[in-house]
Motif scaffolding. Structure first.
Motif, PDB file in Angstrom:
ATOM      1  N   GLN A 150     -70.370  14.389 -76.077  1.00  0.00           N
ATOM      2  CA  GLN A 150     -69.634  13.519 -77.004  1.00  0.00           C
ATOM      3  C   GLN A 150     -69.022  12.306 -76.293  1.00  0.00           C
ATOM      4  O   GLN A 150     -69.250  11.165 -76.698  1.00  0.00           O
ATOM      5  CB  GLN A 150     -68.566  14.322 -77.744  1.00  0.00           C
ATOM      6  N   GLU A 204     -78.457   7.874 -97.642  1.00  0.00           N
ATOM      7  CA  GLU A 204     -78.612   6.624 -96.867  1.00  0.00           C
ATOM      8  C   GLU A 204     -77.969   6.676 -95.473  1.00  0.00           C
ATOM      9  O   GLU A 204     -78.134   5.759 -94.682  1.00  0.00           O
ATOM     10  CB  GLU A 204     -78.044   5.378 -97.597  1.00  0.00           C
ATOM     11  N   GLN A 206     -77.649   7.569 -91.738  1.00  0.00           N
ATOM     12  CA  GLN A 206     -78.550   8.036 -90.673  1.00  0.00           C
ATOM     13  C   GLN A 206     -77.829   8.557 -89.437  1.00  0.00           C
ATOM     14  O   GLN A 206     -78.442   9.149 -88.564  1.00  0.00           O
ATOM     15  CB  GLN A 206     -79.482   6.895 -90.257  1.00  0.00           C
ATOM     16  N   HIS A 207     -76.550   8.267 -89.326  1.00  0.00           N
ATOM     17  CA  HIS A 207     -75.823   8.719 -88.125  1.00  0.00           C
ATOM     18  C   HIS A 207     -75.523  10.203 -88.258  1.00  0.00           C
ATOM     19  O   HIS A 207     -74.729  10.600 -89.102  1.00  0.00           O
ATOM     20  CB  HIS A 207     -74.525   7.918 -87.960  1.00  0.00           C
ATOM     21  N   GLU A 208     -76.137  10.994 -87.430  1.00  0.00           N
ATOM     22  CA  GLU A 208     -76.056  12.449 -87.614  1.00  0.00           C
ATOM     23  C   GLU A 208     -75.542  13.198 -86.389  1.00  0.00           C
ATOM     24  O   GLU A 208     -75.355  14.408 -86.428  1.00  0.00           O
ATOM     25  CB  GLU A 208     -77.439  13.005 -87.978  1.00  0.00           C
ATOM     26  N   SER A 252     -71.374  14.325 -93.611  1.00  0.00           N
ATOM     27  CA  SER A 252     -70.929  13.311 -92.666  1.00  0.00           C
ATOM     28  C   SER A 252     -71.209  11.912 -93.214  1.00  0.00           C
ATOM     29  O   SER A 252     -72.282  11.669 -93.773  1.00  0.00           O
ATOM     30  CB  SER A 252     -71.686  13.502 -91.351  1.00  0.00           C
TER      31      SER A 252
HETATM   32  C1  B12 Z   1     -76.683   6.088 -82.401  1.00  0.00           C
HETATM   33  C2  B12 Z   1     -76.343   5.026 -83.429  1.00  0.00           C
HETATM   34  C3  B12 Z   1     -77.300   4.774 -84.409  1.00  0.00           C
HETATM   35  C4  B12 Z   1     -78.585   5.594 -84.523  1.00  0.00           C
HETATM   36  C5  B12 Z   1     -78.261   6.970 -85.152  1.00  0.00           C
HETATM   37  C6  B12 Z   1     -79.263   8.027 -84.687  1.00  0.00           C
HETATM   38  C7  B12 Z   1     -78.917   9.391 -85.187  1.00  0.00           C
HETATM   39  N1  B12 Z   1     -79.971  10.212 -85.293  1.00  0.00           N
HETATM   40  O1  B12 Z   1     -77.790   9.756 -85.440  1.00  0.00           O
HETATM   41  C8  B12 Z   1     -79.449   4.676 -85.453  1.00  0.00           C
HETATM   42  C9  B12 Z   1     -80.351   3.869 -84.570  1.00  0.00           C
HETATM   43  C10 B12 Z   1     -80.278   5.373 -86.528  1.00  0.00           C
HETATM   44  C11 B12 Z   1     -78.385   3.751 -86.054  1.00  0.00           C
HETATM   45  C12 B12 Z   1     -78.619   2.950 -87.147  1.00  0.00           C
HETATM   46  C13 B12 Z   1     -77.710   2.042 -87.663  1.00  0.00           C
HETATM   47  N2  B12 Z   1     -76.490   1.777 -87.167  1.00  0.00           N
HETATM   48 CO1  B12 Z   1     -75.659   2.770 -85.722  1.00  0.00          CO
HETATM   49  N3  B12 Z   1     -74.789   3.400 -84.233  1.00  0.00           N
HETATM   50  C14 B12 Z   1     -75.106   4.327 -83.388  1.00  0.00           C
HETATM   51  C15 B12 Z   1     -74.018   4.435 -82.290  1.00  0.00           C
HETATM   52  C16 B12 Z   1     -74.516   3.694 -81.078  1.00  0.00           C
HETATM   53  C17 B12 Z   1     -73.597   5.832 -81.870  1.00  0.00           C
HETATM   54  C18 B12 Z   1     -73.203   6.781 -83.020  1.00  0.00           C
HETATM   55  C19 B12 Z   1     -73.008   8.180 -82.492  1.00  0.00           C
HETATM   56  O2  B12 Z   1     -73.901   9.010 -82.556  1.00  0.00           O
HETATM   57  N4  B12 Z   1     -71.818   8.424 -81.897  1.00  0.00           N
HETATM   58  C20 B12 Z   1     -71.501   9.702 -81.311  1.00  0.00           C
HETATM   59  C21 B12 Z   1     -70.893  10.648 -82.357  1.00  0.00           C
HETATM   60  C22 B12 Z   1     -70.551  11.961 -81.675  1.00  0.00           C
HETATM   61  O3  B12 Z   1     -69.683  10.065 -82.822  1.00  0.00           O
HETATM   62  P1  B12 Z   1     -69.388   9.727 -84.350  1.00  0.00           P
HETATM   63  O4  B12 Z   1     -70.627   9.441 -85.104  1.00  0.00           O
HETATM   64  O5  B12 Z   1     -68.303   8.727 -84.359  1.00  0.00           O
HETATM   65  O6  B12 Z   1     -68.802  11.082 -84.962  1.00  0.00           O
HETATM   66  C23 B12 Z   1     -67.538  11.570 -84.583  1.00  0.00           C
HETATM   67  C24 B12 Z   1     -66.635  11.916 -85.698  1.00  0.00           C
HETATM   68  O7  B12 Z   1     -66.714  11.009 -86.742  1.00  0.00           O
HETATM   69  C25 B12 Z   1     -67.020  13.315 -86.087  1.00  0.00           C
HETATM   70  N5  B12 Z   1     -67.945  13.548 -87.147  1.00  0.00           N
HETATM   71  C26 B12 Z   1     -69.000  12.838 -87.543  1.00  0.00           C
HETATM   72  N6  B12 Z   1     -69.589  13.421 -88.567  1.00  0.00           N
HETATM   73  C27 B12 Z   1     -68.900  14.549 -88.850  1.00  0.00           C
HETATM   74  C28 B12 Z   1     -69.076  15.505 -89.850  1.00  0.00           C
HETATM   75  C29 B12 Z   1     -68.202  16.586 -89.928  1.00  0.00           C
HETATM   76  C30 B12 Z   1     -68.379  17.614 -90.993  1.00  0.00           C
HETATM   77  C31 B12 Z   1     -67.143  16.682 -88.976  1.00  0.00           C
HETATM   78  C32 B12 Z   1     -66.209  17.780 -89.051  1.00  0.00           C
HETATM   79  C33 B12 Z   1     -66.983  15.724 -87.971  1.00  0.00           C
HETATM   80  C34 B12 Z   1     -67.861  14.657 -87.935  1.00  0.00           C
HETATM   81  O8  B12 Z   1     -67.652  13.810 -84.998  1.00  0.00           O
HETATM   82  C35 B12 Z   1     -67.710  12.874 -83.969  1.00  0.00           C
HETATM   83  C36 B12 Z   1     -66.581  13.168 -83.050  1.00  0.00           C
HETATM   84  O9  B12 Z   1     -66.231  12.109 -82.263  1.00  0.00           O
HETATM   85  C37 B12 Z   1     -72.825   3.717 -83.003  1.00  0.00           C
HETATM   86  C38 B12 Z   1     -71.877   3.003 -82.046  1.00  0.00           C
HETATM   87  C39 B12 Z   1     -70.504   3.645 -81.985  1.00  0.00           C
HETATM   88  N7  B12 Z   1     -69.560   2.961 -81.423  1.00  0.00           N
HETATM   89  O10 B12 Z   1     -70.298   4.744 -82.435  1.00  0.00           O
HETATM   90  C40 B12 Z   1     -73.532   2.762 -83.962  1.00  0.00           C
HETATM   91  C41 B12 Z   1     -72.859   2.397 -85.274  1.00  0.00           C
HETATM   92  C42 B12 Z   1     -72.269   3.646 -85.905  1.00  0.00           C
HETATM   93  N8  B12 Z   1     -73.991   1.922 -86.059  1.00  0.00           N
HETATM   94  C43 B12 Z   1     -73.713   0.906 -86.789  1.00  0.00           C
HETATM   95  C44 B12 Z   1     -74.657   0.199 -87.592  1.00  0.00           C
HETATM   96  C45 B12 Z   1     -74.158  -1.076 -88.246  1.00  0.00           C
HETATM   97  C46 B12 Z   1     -75.971   0.673 -87.761  1.00  0.00           C
HETATM   98  C47 B12 Z   1     -77.096   0.017 -88.569  1.00  0.00           C
HETATM   99  C48 B12 Z   1     -76.696  -0.700 -89.857  1.00  0.00           C
HETATM  100  C49 B12 Z   1     -77.820  -0.928 -87.609  1.00  0.00           C
HETATM  101  C50 B12 Z   1     -78.945  -1.690 -88.218  1.00  0.00           C
HETATM  102  N9  B12 Z   1     -78.715  -2.952 -88.383  1.00  0.00           N
HETATM  103  O11 B12 Z   1     -79.980  -1.115 -88.510  1.00  0.00           O
HETATM  104  C51 B12 Z   1     -78.014   1.216 -88.862  1.00  0.00           C
HETATM  105  C52 B12 Z   1     -77.583   1.928 -90.162  1.00  0.00           C
HETATM  106  C53 B12 Z   1     -78.326   3.203 -90.368  1.00  0.00           C
HETATM  107  C54 B12 Z   1     -77.837   3.957 -91.562  1.00  0.00           C
HETATM  108  N10 B12 Z   1     -78.358   3.610 -92.758  1.00  0.00           N
HETATM  109  O12 B12 Z   1     -77.033   4.861 -91.478  1.00  0.00           O
HETATM  110  C55 B12 Z   1     -72.250   0.512 -86.687  1.00  0.00           C
HETATM  111  C56 B12 Z   1     -71.477   1.033 -87.910  1.00  0.00           C
HETATM  112  C57 B12 Z   1     -70.401   0.072 -88.338  1.00  0.00           C
HETATM  113  C58 B12 Z   1     -69.714   0.600 -89.585  1.00  0.00           C
HETATM  114  N11 B12 Z   1     -68.928   1.642 -89.445  1.00  0.00           N
HETATM  115  O13 B12 Z   1     -69.906   0.107 -90.628  1.00  0.00           O
HETATM  116  C59 B12 Z   1     -71.853   1.182 -85.320  1.00  0.00           C
HETATM  117  C60 B12 Z   1     -70.387   1.606 -85.210  1.00  0.00           C
HETATM  118  C61 B12 Z   1     -72.200   0.158 -84.235  1.00  0.00           C
HETATM  119  C62 B12 Z   1     -71.297  -1.053 -84.281  1.00  0.00           C
HETATM  120  N12 B12 Z   1     -70.312  -1.121 -83.419  1.00  0.00           N
HETATM  121  O14 B12 Z   1     -71.491  -1.936 -85.047  1.00  0.00           O
HETATM  122  N13 B12 Z   1     -77.236   3.788 -85.351  1.00  0.00           N
END
Ligand code: B12
Length: 333
Positions: A150, A204, A206-208, A252
């Motif tokens: 993470q 819609e 994709q972030h999983e 999520s």
């Molecule tokens: C990897 C990634 C992708 C991958 C995802 C691959 C996959 N299989 O998951 C791909 C390439 C598909 C992608 C696509 C896009 N992405 Co993207 N992506 C990321 C990135 C780099 C990392 C996300 C991640 O996995 N983080 C690690 C996880 C562990 O953290 P997390 O998601 O925050 O989740 C935490 C909590 O929220 C919690 N949590 C999450 N879900 C759940 C569910 C439950 C039940 C519980 C209890 C907890 C929980 O758990 C985690 C603990 O820290 C982020 C950058 C960033 N700063 O995060 C951008 C980011 C999320 N993406 C972004 C964007 C804009 C996009 C796109 C629009 C880009 C584009 N132009 O195509 C598309 C949209 C796709 C869509 N329709 O959803 C933006 C979102 C901005 C916003 N919030 O509006 C970010 C923040 C980048 C940025 N700084 O601009 N992306």
């Protein structure tokens, strides 16, 4: 030592483990366990429908502690008396979070995260797999998820946002982590015989990765997982939920524009409420827009994965405590 006993008594007391599992985990043999139970009433396991002893995590930790006390020269009767004194003071929180898993630094490998990041950013996947294989063998899954993968992903996400790593670098890291997490889900699946959990991303979305991490930690706690993954459609979902009879549906959402899709799913779950089905949700969207938290009919689990898992686990118990002890899913309400 008092601190230690206090911590033990505050652990979850849900009966889950049979005596064989307890012997394996504590290295205390069956006859000793029975002797302690008969003479001192500690541990005090509940019984399954078939009359078998079922121990909780608290029981297991208490047994380990009693064993340690006797090895250090304390009489077993004294150790038990100490335990009783603490319990009788009533100064124990009912169901707090379990103690945190060891960090990589605690476990003597403080630079593992840096090594793994370096291996992935140089696309040295062989080295990356070796590092993770070793970590899987050495650490509990919680440490692997919460202290290695993470924080590494969050760091990479930030570096990508600042333009320090390119999209392709970020994809290498994300795909590697995703694949490893899904592999772990498969390895642990056969051992999960608790209530059912359905996990998916809003339409819609994709972030999983956050959701996969959460799913894995729930599976670790015995939940039977049905993982639906990215962008779950609401089409046919109502009927699917009836067939699967989960206790929880966990969704999520990372991007605020996907909230309407979550609301659609929430409505479907609401219409199945009499089946004791509960919707939980979390994700970055609620971190960035806290005002959205109360607007979904369901339970917001918070963005801290460790706390979210404890909360969801508790919910399962509230919904149907008996299910923990059933081996098959005959439940249909
Ligand atoms: C990897 C990634 C992708 C991958 C995802 C691959 C996959 N299989 O998951 C791909 C390439 C598909 C992608 C696509 C896009 N992405 Co993207 N992506 C990321 C990135 C780099 C990392 C996300 C991640 O996995 N983080 C690690 C996880 C562990 O953290 P997390 O998601 O925050 O989740 C935490 C909590 O929220 C919690 N949590 C999450 N879900 C759940 C569910 C439950 C039940 C519980 C209890 C907890 C929980 O758990 C985690 C603990 O820290 C982020 C950058 C960033 N700063 O995060 C951008 C980011 C999320 N993406 C972004 C964007 C804009 C996009 C796109 C629009 C880009 C584009 N132009 O195509 C598309 C949209 C796709 C869509 N329709 O959803 C933006 C979102 C901005 C916003 N919030 O509006 C970010 C923040 C980048 C940025 N700084 O601009 N992306």
């Amino acid at each position: 030592m008092l601190e230690q006993v206090h911590r033990l008594l505050a652990l979850p007391d849900v009966p889950r483990y049979n005596i064989k599992a307890v012997v394996q985990q504590t290295q205390v043999n069956i006859s000793t366990l029975r002797a302690w139970e008969q003479r001192y009433g500690v541990p005090n396991p509940t019984r399954s429908d078939h009359g078998h002893r079922l121990y909780s995590q608290r029981d297991i930790e208490i047994i380990k502690w009693l064993k340690q006390c006797t090895e250090e020269g304390l009489a077993i009767s004294q150790a038990v008396a100490l335990l009783r004194d603490m319990r009788d003071t009533g100064d124990v929180v009912a169901r707090p979070a379990p103690p945190p898993p060891p960090t990589l630094a605690d476990a003597g490998w403080p630079d593992l995260r840096a090594q793994l990041t370096e291996a992935l950013l140089t696309a040295n996947l062989r080295q990356a797999h070796l590092l993770v294989n070793t970590a899987v063998a050495l650490f509990p899954v919680e440490t692997l998820v919460l202290d290695l993968l993470q924080p590494m992903l969050i760091d990479i996400g930030e570096r990508w946002a600042h333009g320090d790593v390119c999209v392709a670098d970020e994809r290498v890291v994300t795909n590697f982590v995703r694949q490893r997490l899904l592999g772990l889900l498969q390895i642990h699946a056969p051992f999960a015989n608790g209530p059912r959990l359905i996990a998916g991303c809003a339409p819609e979305e994709q972030h999983e990765i956050g959701l996969i991490m959460f799913s894995l930690l729930m599976e670790q706690r015995g939940w039977e997982l049905i993982y639906l993954g990215q962008t779950v459609s609401s089409e046919g979902l109502g009927e699917f939920l009836l067939r699967m009879a989960p206790a929880l549906v966990c969704m999520s959402v990372s991007m605020a524009e996907h909230i309407p899709g979550l609301l659609e799913i929430a409505r479907i779950v609401e219409s199945r409420r009499r089946h004791r089905l509960v919707l939980c949700y979390s994700g970055m969207a609620f971190e960035r827009h806290p005002e959205l938290r109360g607007r979904i009919p369901g339970i917001f689990l918070g963005n801290d994965l460790r706390d979210a898992v404890v909360r969801a686990d508790d919910l399962g118990e509230e919904i149907d405590p008996d299910r923990w002890n059933r081996q098959s899913h005959t439940f249909r309400s």
